[in-house]
Scaffold this motif. Sequence first.
Motif, mmCIF file in Angstrom:
data_model
loop_
_atom_site.group_PDB
_atom_site.id
_atom_site.type_symbol
_atom_site.label_atom_id
_atom_site.label_comp_id
_atom_site.label_asym_id
_atom_site.label_seq_id
_atom_site.Cartn_x
_atom_site.Cartn_y
_atom_site.Cartn_z
ATOM 1 N N ASP A 14 33.478 -21.811 12.274
ATOM 2 C CA ASP A 14 33.314 -23.207 11.893
ATOM 3 C C ASP A 14 34.643 -24.079 12.331
ATOM 4 N N HIS A 59 26.862 -29.497 4.602
ATOM 5 C CA HIS A 59 25.529 -29.091 3.908
ATOM 6 C C HIS A 59 26.175 -27.736 3.540
ATOM 7 N N ASP A 63 27.542 -20.505 6.426
ATOM 8 C CA ASP A 63 28.764 -20.835 7.080
ATOM 9 C C ASP A 63 29.737 -21.930 6.899
ATOM 10 N N HIS A 64 29.338 -22.905 6.107
ATOM 11 C CA HIS A 64 29.745 -24.037 5.740
ATOM 12 C C HIS A 64 30.439 -23.849 4.330
ATOM 13 N N ASP A 169 26.413 -29.858 11.150
ATOM 14 C CA ASP A 169 25.346 -29.428 12.379
ATOM 15 C C ASP A 169 24.382 -30.266 12.720
ATOM 16 N N HIS A 212 30.305 -26.789 14.873
ATOM 17 C CA HIS A 212 30.441 -25.920 15.836
ATOM 18 C C HIS A 212 30.654 -26.210 17.400
#
Length: 231
Positions: A14, A59, A63-64, A169, A212
């Motif tokens: 990220d 969000h 991965d965030h 994203d 990304h």
Amino acid sequence: MERSQFHTLPLGIDNCYLIEGERCVLVDGGAPGQTRAFVERLAALGIAPSRIGLIILTHAHWDHIGSAAALVELTGAKLAIHAHERHIVEQGLKSMPPAVTPWGRVFGTLLRAFLPFVTIAPVRVDIALGDDGLSLEPYGIRGKVLHTPGHSRGSVSVVLDSGEAFVGDLAMNGLPLTRRPDLPIFAEDIDAVKASWRKLLALGVTTIYPAHGRPFAASVIERRLTKQTAA
Ligand SMILES: [Zn+2]
Ligand SMILES: [Zn+2]
């Protein structure tokens, strides 16, 4: 107009973005296990962790939010996410959206196989964002947080008055996700993604900073939406 200064902080797969004002605002909480990389990148910028007053999670996908608990502890910043996704962060759940493209289906299967090895530390949310968003003026930053659902129901974007938009994203621009700037390959509601883009484009956003991949011109998405409508 005076532009807000900001920095890209690559944390694992990220990009997080650090916007400087009287206090700093961090956009996104990094992939899991990225605390050390965060400390090193902040030190390289000469910014003390305590200068960060707010962390906005675009969000709640794994991965965030993976390093969010550690980043909150390190900085003492308040943590904000849309109310729809608050529980995911507070319970440390591993959330992933459905695929909306053929490659998304293949890559999503690979990611799901990897997910059991990921741990997310739960962390308390201080600010549950509503549909009317949040102004960044209290941090000395000319910009706001806007609800831009579609990739997930509670996705938000940070838009600066100078035209830069940090969209999480809502778009993707890098392998292994996409070859070029495009709509996300994963989304809960792709029509809502397009509606959110129309909302951002109507605000006159100029440069898009995805979580990304590399930044790109907003006109790329504008053309993409126009082409689809015409087809
Ligand atoms: Zn996501
Ligand atoms: Zn992501």
